[in-house]
Design a protein around this motif. Structure first.
Motif, PDB file in Angstrom:
ATOM      1  N   SER A   2      42.461  24.020  60.986  1.00 55.11           N
ATOM      2  CA  SER A   2      43.924  24.441  61.426  1.00 55.11           C
ATOM      3  C   SER A   2      44.844  23.225  61.469  1.00 55.11           C
ATOM      4  O   SER A   2      44.668  22.343  61.281  1.00 55.11           O
ATOM      5  CB  SER A   2      43.875  24.942  63.028  1.00 55.11           C
ATOM      6  OG  SER A   2      43.769  24.167  63.792  1.00 55.11           O
ATOM      7  N   ASN A   3      46.152  23.577  61.557  1.00 50.87           N
ATOM      8  CA  ASN A   3      47.080  22.548  61.418  1.00 50.87           C
ATOM      9  C   ASN A   3      47.148  21.703  62.837  1.00 50.87           C
ATOM     10  O   ASN A   3      47.614  20.594  62.783  1.00 50.87           O
ATOM     11  CB  ASN A   3      48.625  23.042  61.183  1.00 50.87           C
ATOM     12  CG  ASN A   3      48.782  23.976  60.106  1.00 50.87           C
ATOM     13  OD1 ASN A   3      48.003  23.747  59.059  1.00 50.87           O
ATOM     14  ND2 ASN A   3      49.704  24.804  60.135  1.00 50.87           N
ATOM     15  N   SER A   4      46.368  22.056  63.859  1.00 51.51           N
ATOM     16  CA  SER A   4      46.547  21.187  64.958  1.00 51.51           C
ATOM     17  C   SER A   4      44.875  21.134  65.239  1.00 51.51           C
ATOM     18  O   SER A   4      44.219  21.757  65.494  1.00 51.51           O
ATOM     19  CB  SER A   4      46.988  22.114  66.261  1.00 51.51           C
ATOM     20  OG  SER A   4      47.216  21.276  67.305  1.00 51.51           O
ATOM     21  N   ALA A  30      49.451  16.980  63.200  1.00 58.53           N
ATOM     22  CA  ALA A  30      49.617  17.552  64.627  1.00 58.53           C
ATOM     23  C   ALA A  30      48.236  17.432  65.362  1.00 58.53           C
ATOM     24  O   ALA A  30      47.139  17.958  64.867  1.00 58.53           O
ATOM     25  CB  ALA A  30      50.102  18.884  64.666  1.00 58.53           C
ATOM     26  N   ASN A  31      48.285  16.947  66.512  1.00 56.40           N
ATOM     27  CA  ASN A  31      47.209  17.038  67.418  1.00 56.40           C
ATOM     28  C   ASN A  31      47.486  17.103  68.921  1.00 56.40           C
ATOM     29  O   ASN A  31      48.487  16.846  69.333  1.00 56.40           O
ATOM     30  CB  ASN A  31      46.389  15.817  67.119  1.00 56.40           C
ATOM     31  CG  ASN A  31      47.045  14.480  67.526  1.00 56.40           C
ATOM     32  OD1 ASN A  31      47.128  14.127  68.697  1.00 56.40           O
ATOM     33  ND2 ASN A  31      47.268  13.617  66.609  1.00 56.40           N
ATOM     34  N   PRO A  58      37.165  20.507  72.039  1.00 60.34           N
ATOM     35  CA  PRO A  58      37.702  19.454  71.405  1.00 60.34           C
ATOM     36  C   PRO A  58      37.152  19.599  69.796  1.00 60.34           C
ATOM     37  O   PRO A  58      35.881  19.960  69.632  1.00 60.34           O
ATOM     38  CB  PRO A  58      37.321  18.410  71.807  1.00 60.34           C
ATOM     39  CG  PRO A  58      36.243  18.786  72.802  1.00 60.34           C
ATOM     40  CD  PRO A  58      36.546  20.068  73.235  1.00 60.34           C
ATOM     41  N   ASP A  59      38.095  19.230  68.843  1.00 63.86           N
ATOM     42  CA  ASP A  59      37.528  19.173  67.371  1.00 63.86           C
ATOM     43  C   ASP A  59      36.536  17.739  67.177  1.00 63.86           C
ATOM     44  O   ASP A  59      35.784  17.605  66.487  1.00 63.86           O
ATOM     45  CB  ASP A  59      38.656  19.060  66.314  1.00 63.86           C
ATOM     46  CG  ASP A  59      39.421  20.452  66.233  1.00 63.86           C
ATOM     47  OD1 ASP A  59      38.610  21.352  66.273  1.00 63.86           O
ATOM     48  OD2 ASP A  59      40.582  20.638  66.963  1.00 63.86           O
ATOM     49  N   GLU A 136      41.880  13.356  58.294  1.00 65.31           N
ATOM     50  CA  GLU A 136      42.679  13.779  56.788  1.00 65.31           C
ATOM     51  C   GLU A 136      41.465  13.888  55.682  1.00 65.31           C
ATOM     52  O   GLU A 136      41.624  14.618  54.692  1.00 65.31           O
ATOM     53  CB  GLU A 136      43.545  12.859  56.477  1.00 65.31           C
ATOM     54  CG  GLU A 136      44.688  12.836  57.383  1.00 65.31           C
ATOM     55  CD  GLU A 136      45.814  11.872  56.883  1.00 65.31           C
ATOM     56  OE1 GLU A 136      45.759  11.432  55.875  1.00 65.31           O
ATOM     57  OE2 GLU A 136      46.607  11.532  57.696  1.00 65.31           O
ATOM     58  N   ILE A 137      40.322  13.087  55.850  1.00 64.77           N
ATOM     59  CA  ILE A 137      39.216  13.052  54.739  1.00 64.77           C
ATOM     60  C   ILE A 137      38.171  13.681  55.308  1.00 64.77           C
ATOM     61  O   ILE A 137      37.489  14.549  54.390  1.00 64.77           O
ATOM     62  CB  ILE A 137      39.043  11.472  54.725  1.00 64.77           C
ATOM     63  CG1 ILE A 137      40.289  10.887  54.051  1.00 64.77           C
ATOM     64  CG2 ILE A 137      37.823  11.274  53.579  1.00 64.77           C
ATOM     65  CD1 ILE A 137      40.079   9.194  54.068  1.00 64.77           C
TER      66      ILE A 137
END
Length: 145
Positions: A2-4, A30-31, A58-59, A136-137
């Motif tokens: 997701s975006n966040s 975004a976090n 949490p991710d 990001e990666i």
């Protein structure tokens, strides 16, 4: 993803918390940075107990080793022994450069081990490098994993 992204920071040093928040604030993604200050709180957050019953899963987790009440190794061991939580990446972020701490963290299935620089600017650089790589990666597992 997701975006966040939800990140659990387990850190008892207010200065390191502030620097980490600053580094993520300047980041590109975004976090939601959730902060707990000891190992018991970390497990309460992860298991959604007590005041954390509405906490998100949490991710990823940024975990200091030197914590009050329950140390980082104990938190890492509990988390990785739980089939529901084991897929959450745990990145040890600590001041210790001791080989024994590094070996133990990886034996307990930490996904990475980062040493906190003493210099505040270098600390922010490390956190931002972490953010670029892990958010990001890397492809993180979905919550259902």
């Amino acid at each position: 993803m997701s975006n966040s992204v939800d990140i659990l920071l387990v850190e008892d040093n207010p200065g390191d918390v502030r620097l980490t928040e600053e580094a993520f604030k300047d980041g590109r993604l975004a976090n939601n940075l959730h902060v707990v200050t000891d190992g018991i709180e970390a497990l309460d957050f992860l298991y959604q107990r007590g005041e954390y019953e509405d906490a998100p899963r949490p991710d990823l987790v940024l975990l200091d080793l030197n914590l009050p009440r329950k140390n980082g190794d104990e938190v890492l061991e509990d988390l990785k022994d739980d089939t529901e939580l084991a897929s959450i990446p745990v990145i040890v972020l600590t001041s210790s450069k001791a080989e024994e701490d590094i070996v133990t963290s990886y034996q307990l299935h930490a996904n990475a081990y980062l040493t906190k620089p003493v210099d505040p600017d270098e600390f922010v650089d490390v956190v931002q490098s972490f953010e670029r790589f892990w958010l990001e990666i890397v492809c993180l597992p979905p919550e259902e994993a």
